[in-house]
Design a protein around this motif. Structure first.
Motif, PDB file in Angstrom:
ATOM      1  N   ARG A  43       0.827  -1.202   0.000  1.00  0.00           N
ATOM      2  CA  ARG A  43       0.000   0.000   0.000  1.00  0.00           C
ATOM      3  C   ARG A  43       0.861   1.251   0.000  1.00  0.00           C
ATOM      4  O   ARG A  43       2.002   1.229   0.461  1.00  0.00           O
ATOM      5  CB  ARG A  43      -0.897   0.031   1.241  1.00  0.00           C
ATOM      6  N   CYS A  44       0.255   2.356  -0.461  1.00  0.00           N
ATOM      7  CA  CYS A  44       0.945   3.643  -0.413  1.00  0.00           C
ATOM      8  C   CYS A  44       1.008   4.092   1.042  1.00  0.00           C
ATOM      9  O   CYS A  44      -0.012   4.103   1.723  1.00  0.00           O
ATOM     10  CB  CYS A  44       0.207   4.681  -1.243  1.00  0.00           C
ATOM     11  N   PRO A  45       2.191   4.478   1.523  1.00  0.00           N
ATOM     12  CA  PRO A  45       2.285   4.893   2.928  1.00  0.00           C
ATOM     13  C   PRO A  45       1.474   6.161   3.211  1.00  0.00           C
ATOM     14  O   PRO A  45       1.049   6.375   4.344  1.00  0.00           O
ATOM     15  CB  PRO A  45       3.785   5.150   3.122  1.00  0.00           C
ATOM     16  N   ASP A  46       1.257   6.987   2.197  1.00  0.00           N
ATOM     17  CA  ASP A  46       0.543   8.242   2.422  1.00  0.00           C
ATOM     18  C   ASP A  46      -0.950   8.153   2.121  1.00  0.00           C
ATOM     19  O   ASP A  46      -1.727   8.970   2.579  1.00  0.00           O
ATOM     20  CB  ASP A  46       1.139   9.353   1.552  1.00  0.00           C
ATOM     21  N   CYS A  47      -1.354   7.197   1.303  1.00  0.00           N
ATOM     22  CA  CYS A  47      -2.738   7.176   0.852  1.00  0.00           C
ATOM     23  C   CYS A  47      -3.485   5.901   1.240  1.00  0.00           C
ATOM     24  O   CYS A  47      -4.696   5.799   1.051  1.00  0.00           O
ATOM     25  CB  CYS A  47      -2.824   7.350  -0.658  1.00  0.00           C
ATOM     26  N   ASN A  48      -2.812   4.942   1.738  1.00  0.00           N
ATOM     27  CA  ASN A  48      -3.475   3.728   2.169  1.00  0.00           C
ATOM     28  C   ASN A  48      -4.326   3.076   1.091  1.00  0.00           C
ATOM     29  O   ASN A  48      -5.364   2.488   1.365  1.00  0.00           O
ATOM     30  CB  ASN A  48      -4.325   4.013   3.424  1.00  0.00           C
ATOM     31  N   CYS A  76       3.335   2.080  -8.157  1.00  0.00           N
ATOM     32  CA  CYS A  76       2.923   3.478  -8.212  1.00  0.00           C
ATOM     33  C   CYS A  76       1.605   3.670  -7.482  1.00  0.00           C
ATOM     34  O   CYS A  76       0.718   2.824  -7.554  1.00  0.00           O
ATOM     35  CB  CYS A  76       2.704   3.940  -9.646  1.00  0.00           C
ATOM     36  N   CYS A  77       1.496   4.822  -6.806  1.00  0.00           N
ATOM     37  CA  CYS A  77       0.233   5.209  -6.195  1.00  0.00           C
ATOM     38  C   CYS A  77      -0.521   6.082  -7.200  1.00  0.00           C
ATOM     39  O   CYS A  77       0.074   6.971  -7.797  1.00  0.00           O
ATOM     40  CB  CYS A  77       0.490   5.999  -4.917  1.00  0.00           C
ATOM     41  N   HIS A  78      -1.805   5.827  -7.384  1.00  0.00           N
ATOM     42  CA  HIS A  78      -2.557   6.641  -8.337  1.00  0.00           C
ATOM     43  C   HIS A  78      -3.194   7.871  -7.694  1.00  0.00           C
ATOM     44  O   HIS A  78      -3.898   8.621  -8.343  1.00  0.00           O
ATOM     45  CB  HIS A  78      -3.627   5.799  -9.035  1.00  0.00           C
ATOM     46  N   TYR A  79      -2.950   8.065  -6.401  1.00  0.00           N
ATOM     47  CA  TYR A  79      -3.497   9.252  -5.732  1.00  0.00           C
ATOM     48  C   TYR A  79      -2.433  10.282  -5.406  1.00  0.00           C
ATOM     49  O   TYR A  79      -2.728  11.432  -5.140  1.00  0.00           O
ATOM     50  CB  TYR A  79      -4.271   8.865  -4.475  1.00  0.00           C
ATOM     51  N   CYS A  80      -1.186   9.855  -5.330  1.00  0.00           N
ATOM     52  CA  CYS A  80      -0.110  10.821  -5.142  1.00  0.00           C
ATOM     53  C   CYS A  80       1.030  10.357  -6.028  1.00  0.00           C
ATOM     54  O   CYS A  80       0.864   9.441  -6.822  1.00  0.00           O
ATOM     55  CB  CYS A  80       0.307  10.902  -3.675  1.00  0.00           C
ATOM     56  N   ASP A  81       2.196  10.975  -5.909  1.00  0.00           N
ATOM     57  CA  ASP A  81       3.257  10.581  -6.838  1.00  0.00           C
ATOM     58  C   ASP A  81       4.234   9.576  -6.237  1.00  0.00           C
ATOM     59  O   ASP A  81       5.338   9.412  -6.720  1.00  0.00           O
ATOM     60  CB  ASP A  81       3.971  11.826  -7.402  1.00  0.00           C
ATOM     61  N   PHE A  82       3.804   8.874  -5.197  1.00  0.00           N
ATOM     62  CA  PHE A  82       4.674   7.879  -4.576  1.00  0.00           C
ATOM     63  C   PHE A  82       5.008   6.745  -5.548  1.00  0.00           C
ATOM     64  O   PHE A  82       4.134   6.202  -6.215  1.00  0.00           O
ATOM     65  CB  PHE A  82       3.985   7.298  -3.335  1.00  0.00           C
ATOM     66  N   THR A  83       6.296   6.394  -5.626  1.00  0.00           N
ATOM     67  CA  THR A  83       6.701   5.204  -6.380  1.00  0.00           C
ATOM     68  C   THR A  83       7.737   4.445  -5.555  1.00  0.00           C
ATOM     69  O   THR A  83       8.406   5.023  -4.705  1.00  0.00           O
ATOM     70  CB  THR A  83       7.334   5.537  -7.749  1.00  0.00           C
TER      71      THR A  83
HETATM   72 ZN    ZN Z   1      -0.198   7.803  -2.416  1.00  0.00          ZN
END
Ligand code: ZN
Ligand code: ADP
Length: 730
Positions: free
Chosen positions: A447-452, A465-472
């Motif tokens: 999971r994305c650490p910032d967006c869960n 890749c997270c589709h809600y922020c730019d985390f990769t």
């Molecule tokens: Zn994210």
């Protein structure tokens, strides 16, 4: 000249919404209502909007400050738009300044206004016509100028005439140098042939007659399948308004604002057309905006925000594909273009046309209740039949031991299409390669650490890749939870569809269009153009390819899975699925060739899917209405969503309970509950839905509570966002 100007300061976070009064200095006599200005505010210089000019000395002890400068060359807002901002702020429970800021044609740097572009131009004089210059360059310059009367200095430079030469000629009195305004024309490269109106069918004529008479001044809901000739009606209704000297605004979903669409309008109305959308440069937007404000352009085509175009004499507003969710702005201010259009139409006594093949439940119900007038175009032009739609039960495929993402039906259909040298479109509303990554030993999902939200697996970099922020993040070799080696990606995205196609049909030419491939400027148009020229056999894509495009050689449309939208926890999941399937199916058989659609699904019995198969809006509407009525959801009630977010979940929850207890007992409250997307960019998200039969009533109640909340201790560290008539509950 007036002495004072009331200015609304363009800062969202100011606690007060009242305008501030400023002195108008002598040299700024050009100031008008609707201008943007630069003013001193505290120790800063800030931008503001001039909303009133007057001579009333305000009742204050503090010394009045003076306006520093007027920013834009021409007032960017009209008195009508200022009135609209007042109404809209009240309707959507937000600040007037948010609307004023949203109405501005383009945002430059703070303190820098928008201006027309002027370039140095040489004009030939009478003496110049008769002159006999000595130098070769001078002779060349005069020759060119005799042919063209005037040329910009940069044009002359291209022809080999330096600006020094031009200056010499000017000293001799043979040319004059002046700055000439040049239009930054977004359609400069568009080449079109003039087109005449088409002779309408009986059904079209009937609809157009109603629209042109417009006896009741109620909005028209133009309900017609794709290809039934709605756009032709728009064009002729606009022409009728032009005869009366009135302007029209045509709104289309951003994604449908293709050159093809614009071309059709320009070929009818030429220079009278202005386009407004987010891909224009600030200069282009400003110039188009001014052409509209000055009445040079009388046909405005644009996406959502074009509903604010500063038209003076408005005769007609059209919302094409009126059901599209993109008409609702998801950022501040949360407005719906339809609501704004209705307000402006009332102000101007203008006609409104809402067009769609799949009207929103709200609009169709309004038509049934007599608030809108229903106009129908039941058939496609020239008896072109609607494509046949086959539903494939993917559960059965699996039972029969067929594990490919393409069902046997779709494979056979693809083979057939390829063999006939026709083209296919494959649709899947999920980008990336795989939709989640899971450890098969411990069940851990990455999971994305910032967006869960679950991370998607993307090629070619093999990243998560997270589709809600730019985390990769790089794809892990082992599970970060249990160190197990059996971590694997699952689920299908467009990249996988593309890869599987190439495996299944070696040698075919595949193109892909989704947010990843279209991110570079111009790429979107390039792919579509190339596919239209038949430089590929199959186009794979997300909803980007669902609407607006005409590909005459496309005879097969495959929907990889119809369930993506259906499974979203949203009251409009069924409606969106029906609309999307109908829309996608409409891509097949647009030319003279018959079309075929294959829809793969795990829920073939769902009424939205069955209704789409049968092209039966009425059946869908009946089923969906019944459900909404039982649940007391829109269009049978109104909703306001309170979205509460913050970095500390405890604070968010406390705020929720404060709000719920403060809401009047008379309103119906759903929640609080965590949003389906619980955390985005490190902020926890909870929501409360307030429901009622009368929008005004719940609006008052929410407004009061929001005011109380902002004064309370619970507001610290927490953001409250109000969304009136939300389209998105994720
Ligand atoms: Zn994210
Ligand atoms: P819609 O907007 O409903 O999708 P269009 O207006 O784009 O439909 O019409 C579909 C196609 O039929 C277009 O190519 C258009 O030029 C053509 N068309 C529309 N009206 C007529 C008509 N009365 N006679 C012949 N062709 C028409």
């Amino acid at each position: 000249m007036k002495k004072f100007a009331d200015i609304i300061i363009n800062i969202h976070s100011l606690p007060t919404e009242h305008p501030f009064t400023y002195l108008i200095p002598e040299h700024l006599s050009e100031i008008a209502v609707g201008c943007r200005v630069l003013v001193p505010f505290g120790s800063r210089k800030v931008e503001g909007f001039c909303v009133r000019l007057h001579n009333q000395m305000p009742d204050t002890n503090t010394q009045l400050k003076t306006i520093i400068k007027v920013l834009d060359e021409q007032a960017v807002l009209t008195p009508e738009l200022i009135a609209l901002s007042t109404w809209a702020a009240d309707y959507y429970l937000c600040k007037q300044v948010d609307f004023l800021a949203a109405m501005v044609p383009a945002k430059g740097r703070t303190g820098v206004g928008l201006r027309a572009k002027r370039v140095k131009t040489a004009y030939i004089t009478e003496e110049g016509f008769a002159a006999q210059p000595k130098g070769k360059k001078q002779a060349l310059a005069l020759k060119l100028l005799r042919q063209n009367k005037s040329l910009t200095l940069s044009r002359l430079a291209q022809a080999g005439v330096s600006s020094a030469t031009v200056r010499t000629l000017a000293q001799k009195g043979w040319v004059k140098i002046a700055r000439r305004q040049v239009r930054r024309d977004p359609l400069a490269d568009l080449e079109v042939n003039k087109e005449e109106p088409i002779v309408l069918t009986e059904a079209q004529k009937k609809a157009l007659t109603c629209i042109n008479k417009d006896v009741s001044q109620k909005p028209f809901l133009l309900f017609g399948v794709t290809g039934s000739g709605k756009t032709e009606i728009y064009l002729q209704a606009i022409a009728e308004r032009l005869e009366q000297g009135e302007a029209s605004i045509v709104l289309v979903p951003e994604i449908a604002l293709t050159p093809q669409m614009t071309e059709r309008f320009v070929s009818r109305f030429g220079d009278l057309v202005a386009v407004l959308h987010s891909r224009l440069s600030a200069g282009e937007r400003y110039d188009e905006w001014c052409r509209v404000a000055n009445g040079e352009a009388l046909v405005v085509i644009g996406a959502r925000s074009a509903v604010f175009a500063p038209v003076q004499k408005l005769g007609l507003i059209i919302l094409d594909e009126e059901h599209e969710s993109t008409y609702k702005q998801e950022e501040r201010p949360h407005y719906h273009a339809r609501e704004i259009a209705l307000w402006r139409a009332k102000w101007h006594k203008a006609t409104v046309i809402l067009g769609s093949a799949t009207p929103s439940l709200e609009s169709y119900r309004n038509a049934q209740c007599g608030n809108y007038i229903l106009l129908q175009l039941p058939e496609r032009i020239a008896d072109r039949s609607l494509p046949s739609v086959e539903i494939v039960d993917m559960r059965q495929e699996l039972k029969d031991g067929h594990k490919s993402i393409f069902s046997r039906t779709l494979i056979a259909a693809l083979q057939d299409t390829l063999q006939k040298k026709q083209q296919a479109i494959l649709f899947l509303n999920r980008r990336g390669y795989a939709t989640f990554v899971l450890c098969r030993e411990c069940g851990h999902v990455m999971r994305c650490p910032d967006c869960n939200v679950s991370l998607k697996y993307h090629l070619p970099n093999k990243e998560l890749c997270c589709h809600y922020c730019d985390f990769t993040a790089p794809y892990p070799d082992s599970c970060p939870n249990c160190r197990g080696r059996y971590i694997k990606y699952f689920g299908t995205g467009t990249q996988k569809v593309e890869a599987e196609l190439c495996k299944q049909f070696p040698g075919i030419r595949v193109m892909r269009l989704d947010a990843d491939t279209a991110s570079k400027k111009g790429q979107y148009q390039k792919v579509l153009g190339s596919f239209k020229r038949q430089e590929a056999d199959v186009l794979v894509g997300t909803q980007m390819i669902a609407k607006g495009h005409d590909f005459p050689n496309v005879t097969l449309v495959g929907v990889i899975t119809a369930d993506t939208a259906l499974n979203l926890p949203d009251l409009r999941a069924g409606e969106r699925t029906f609309q999307l399937l109908t829309q996608v199916a409409g891509r097949a058989g647009r030319g003279s060739l018959a079309g075929r659609v294959v829809v793969q699904t795990y829920t073939p019995e769902h009424y939205a899917i069955l209704a789409a198969k049968n092209h039966d809006f009425e059946v869908f509407y009946a089923q969906e209405s019944k459900l909404r009525l039982e649940l007391d959801y829109p269009p049978f009630s109104f909703l306001i969503r309170l979205l509460i977010s913050g970095e500390n979940e405890g604070q968010v929850i406390n705020a929720c309970y404060f709000l719920v207890s403060a809401l009047a007992d008379s309103v119906d409250v759903l929640g609080p509950s965590p949003c389906p997307i619980e955390k985005v960019r490190g902020r926890y998200r909870w929501h409360i839905l307030v429901r009622g039969k009368e929008l005004d009533l719940i609006r008052r109640s929410v407004k009061a509570v929001a005011a109380e909340f902002s004064q309370s201790a619970f507001a610290g560290g927490v953001r409250l966002t109000l969304d009136v008539e939300p389209q998105n509950l994720l």
